[in-house]
Design a protein around this motif. Structure first.
Motif, PDB file in Angstrom:
ATOM      1  N   ALA A 126      -1.875 -31.791  -8.710  1.00 28.37           N
ATOM      2  CA  ALA A 126      -1.058 -30.617  -8.361  1.00 28.37           C
ATOM      3  C   ALA A 126       0.434 -30.937  -8.467  1.00 28.37           C
ATOM      4  O   ALA A 126       1.224 -30.105  -8.939  1.00 28.37           O
ATOM      5  CB  ALA A 126      -1.398 -30.137  -6.955  1.00 28.37           C
ATOM      6  N   LYS A 127       0.821 -32.137  -8.030  1.00 27.40           N
ATOM      7  CA  LYS A 127       2.232 -32.534  -8.119  1.00 27.40           C
ATOM      8  C   LYS A 127       2.665 -32.730  -9.563  1.00 27.40           C
ATOM      9  O   LYS A 127       3.733 -32.300  -9.971  1.00 27.40           O
ATOM     10  CB  LYS A 127       2.481 -33.819  -7.319  1.00 27.40           C
ATOM     11  CG  LYS A 127       2.465 -33.620  -5.832  1.00 27.40           C
ATOM     12  CD  LYS A 127       3.610 -32.736  -5.412  1.00 27.40           C
ATOM     13  CE  LYS A 127       3.721 -32.670  -3.913  1.00 27.40           C
ATOM     14  NZ  LYS A 127       4.817 -31.796  -3.504  1.00 27.40           N
ATOM     15  N   LEU A 128       1.820 -33.407 -10.336  1.00 29.00           N
ATOM     16  CA  LEU A 128       2.174 -33.697 -11.722  1.00 29.00           C
ATOM     17  C   LEU A 128       2.220 -32.448 -12.593  1.00 29.00           C
ATOM     18  O   LEU A 128       2.989 -32.379 -13.548  1.00 29.00           O
ATOM     19  CB  LEU A 128       1.196 -34.712 -12.324  1.00 29.00           C
ATOM     20  CG  LEU A 128       1.280 -36.128 -11.760  1.00 29.00           C
ATOM     21  CD1 LEU A 128       0.180 -37.005 -12.349  1.00 29.00           C
ATOM     22  CD2 LEU A 128       2.647 -36.747 -12.004  1.00 29.00           C
ATOM     23  N   LEU A 133      -2.094 -24.500  -6.132  1.00 29.16           N
ATOM     24  CA  LEU A 133      -3.060 -25.546  -5.815  1.00 29.16           C
ATOM     25  C   LEU A 133      -2.609 -26.325  -4.579  1.00 29.16           C
ATOM     26  O   LEU A 133      -3.421 -26.647  -3.716  1.00 29.16           O
ATOM     27  CB  LEU A 133      -3.253 -26.498  -7.000  1.00 29.16           C
ATOM     28  CG  LEU A 133      -4.214 -27.666  -6.782  1.00 29.16           C
ATOM     29  CD1 LEU A 133      -5.594 -27.190  -6.335  1.00 29.16           C
ATOM     30  CD2 LEU A 133      -4.317 -28.507  -8.051  1.00 29.16           C
ATOM     31  N   LEU A 134      -1.323 -26.591  -4.468  1.00 31.56           N
ATOM     32  CA  LEU A 134      -0.806 -27.292  -3.288  1.00 31.56           C
ATOM     33  C   LEU A 134      -1.063 -26.492  -2.015  1.00 31.56           C
ATOM     34  O   LEU A 134      -1.432 -27.051  -0.982  1.00 31.56           O
ATOM     35  CB  LEU A 134       0.684 -27.587  -3.449  1.00 31.56           C
ATOM     36  CG  LEU A 134       1.026 -28.720  -4.402  1.00 31.56           C
ATOM     37  CD1 LEU A 134       2.520 -28.761  -4.666  1.00 31.56           C
ATOM     38  CD2 LEU A 134       0.532 -30.040  -3.846  1.00 31.56           C
ATOM     39  N   GLU A 135      -0.876 -25.191  -2.100  1.00 36.78           N
ATOM     40  CA  GLU A 135      -1.126 -24.339  -0.939  1.00 36.78           C
ATOM     41  C   GLU A 135      -2.616 -24.369  -0.567  1.00 36.78           C
ATOM     42  O   GLU A 135      -2.973 -24.477   0.602  1.00 36.78           O
ATOM     43  CB  GLU A 135      -0.686 -22.902  -1.233  1.00 36.78           C
ATOM     44  CG  GLU A 135      -0.781 -21.986  -0.026  1.00 36.78           C
ATOM     45  CD  GLU A 135      -0.277 -20.577  -0.337  1.00 36.78           C
ATOM     46  OE1 GLU A 135      -0.806 -19.642   0.275  1.00 36.78           O
ATOM     47  OE2 GLU A 135       0.624 -20.433  -1.190  1.00 36.78           O
ATOM     48  N   LEU A 136      -3.470 -24.273  -1.577  1.00 36.85           N
ATOM     49  CA  LEU A 136      -4.916 -24.342  -1.341  1.00 36.85           C
ATOM     50  C   LEU A 136      -5.310 -25.696  -0.752  1.00 36.85           C
ATOM     51  O   LEU A 136      -6.101 -25.771   0.199  1.00 36.85           O
ATOM     52  CB  LEU A 136      -5.676 -24.094  -2.647  1.00 36.85           C
ATOM     53  CG  LEU A 136      -7.198 -24.244  -2.580  1.00 36.85           C
ATOM     54  CD1 LEU A 136      -7.810 -23.200  -1.640  1.00 36.85           C
ATOM     55  CD2 LEU A 136      -7.795 -24.133  -3.972  1.00 36.85           C
ATOM     56  N   SER A 162      -7.072 -29.054   3.518  1.00 34.47           N
ATOM     57  CA  SER A 162      -6.797 -30.267   4.281  1.00 34.47           C
ATOM     58  C   SER A 162      -6.851 -29.974   5.785  1.00 34.47           C
ATOM     59  O   SER A 162      -7.460 -30.727   6.546  1.00 34.47           O
ATOM     60  CB  SER A 162      -5.429 -30.816   3.892  1.00 34.47           C
ATOM     61  OG  SER A 162      -5.053 -31.873   4.714  1.00 34.47           O
ATOM     62  N   ASP A 163      -6.228 -28.886   6.197  1.00 33.84           N
ATOM     63  CA  ASP A 163      -6.250 -28.506   7.612  1.00 33.84           C
ATOM     64  C   ASP A 163      -7.663 -28.143   8.071  1.00 33.84           C
ATOM     65  O   ASP A 163      -8.100 -28.573   9.143  1.00 33.84           O
ATOM     66  CB  ASP A 163      -5.307 -27.329   7.870  1.00 33.84           C
ATOM     67  CG  ASP A 163      -3.847 -27.715   7.764  1.00 33.84           C
ATOM     68  OD1 ASP A 163      -3.547 -28.928   7.799  1.00 33.84           O
ATOM     69  OD2 ASP A 163      -3.005 -26.805   7.634  1.00 33.84           O
ATOM     70  N   ASN A 164      -8.376 -27.366   7.254  1.00 35.51           N
ATOM     71  CA  ASN A 164      -9.724 -26.936   7.629  1.00 35.51           C
ATOM     72  C   ASN A 164     -10.697 -28.109   7.756  1.00 35.51           C
ATOM     73  O   ASN A 164     -11.558 -28.104   8.634  1.00 35.51           O
ATOM     74  CB  ASN A 164     -10.277 -25.928   6.615  1.00 35.51           C
ATOM     75  CG  ASN A 164      -9.580 -24.589   6.697  1.00 35.51           C
ATOM     76  OD1 ASN A 164      -8.964 -24.243   7.697  1.00 35.51           O
ATOM     77  ND2 ASN A 164      -9.665 -23.822   5.623  1.00 35.51           N
ATOM     78  N   LEU A 165     -10.578 -29.071   6.867  1.00 33.54           N
ATOM     79  CA  LEU A 165     -11.507 -30.200   6.851  1.00 33.54           C
ATOM     80  C   LEU A 165     -11.008 -31.410   7.631  1.00 33.54           C
ATOM     81  O   LEU A 165     -11.696 -32.412   7.752  1.00 33.54           O
ATOM     82  CB  LEU A 165     -11.797 -30.626   5.403  1.00 33.54           C
ATOM     83  CG  LEU A 165     -12.474 -29.583   4.519  1.00 33.54           C
ATOM     84  CD1 LEU A 165     -12.602 -30.106   3.087  1.00 33.54           C
ATOM     85  CD2 LEU A 165     -13.835 -29.201   5.076  1.00 33.54           C
ATOM     86  N   THR A 166      -9.785 -31.337   8.127  1.00 32.69           N
ATOM     87  CA  THR A 166      -9.136 -32.449   8.817  1.00 32.69           C
ATOM     88  C   THR A 166      -9.136 -33.698   7.938  1.00 32.69           C
ATOM     89  O   THR A 166      -9.549 -34.785   8.340  1.00 32.69           O
ATOM     90  CB  THR A 166      -9.821 -32.744  10.168  1.00 32.69           C
ATOM     91  OG1 THR A 166     -10.131 -31.532  10.827  1.00 32.69           O
ATOM     92  CG2 THR A 166      -8.913 -33.566  11.069  1.00 32.69           C
ATOM     93  N   LEU A 167      -8.683 -33.500   6.705  1.00 35.21           N
ATOM     94  CA  LEU A 167      -8.538 -34.595   5.744  1.00 35.21           C
ATOM     95  C   LEU A 167      -7.074 -34.666   5.324  1.00 35.21           C
ATOM     96  O   LEU A 167      -6.441 -33.633   5.152  1.00 35.21           O
ATOM     97  CB  LEU A 167      -9.369 -34.331   4.487  1.00 35.21           C
ATOM     98  CG  LEU A 167     -10.873 -34.306   4.616  1.00 35.21           C
ATOM     99  CD1 LEU A 167     -11.499 -33.859   3.306  1.00 35.21           C
ATOM    100  CD2 LEU A 167     -11.402 -35.663   5.006  1.00 35.21           C
TER     101      LEU A 167
END
Length: 113
Positions: free
Chosen positions: A70-72, A78-81, A86-91
């Motif tokens: 996503a960064k590259l 994609l970063l927002e998703l 990440s928040d939902n899965l705690t990853l």
């Protein structure tokens, strides 16, 4: 260098968890055998003791790889998703926060700000 940014020893611990199944140790050999009434038998589906930990490590690795992509590719959607997932899965979405600002290389680190 790796240990410098791996403060919580996530990467080192992950390596140990994922390598348990493939390194030749007494446990790797013995887990395929079980004692029968009179003799040893081969277990064709041995129980893997670190299945939860290995699944977690693989999930985080996928998240980190997608963050790099996503960064590259400069993909804000994609970063927002990834951030929501990440928040939902705690990853963790990235490990860049563990790298001191002055030690970050140009490119990904600039995009992380």
């Amino acid at each position: 260098m790796l240990r410098e940014l791996d403060h919580g020893k996530f990467l080192e611990t992950s390596y140990h968890i994922l390598s348990q199944h493939v390194h030749v140790t007494h446990a790797a050999v013995a887990q395929f055998l079980e004692q029968g009434t009179d003799e040893l038998h081969i277990k064709y589906e041995p129980k893997y003791s670190y299945q939860h930990q290995a699944t977690y490590v693989v999930a985080i690795s996928c998240m980190l790889a997608r963050w790099v992509v996503a960064k590259l590719t400069d993909d804000p959607q994609l970063l927002e998703l990834l951030d929501k997932t990440s928040d939902n899965l705690t990853l963790p979405m990235t490990l860049i926060d563990n790298v001191e600002q002055k030690k970050r290389r140009k490119g990904l680190s600039e995009a992380a700000q």
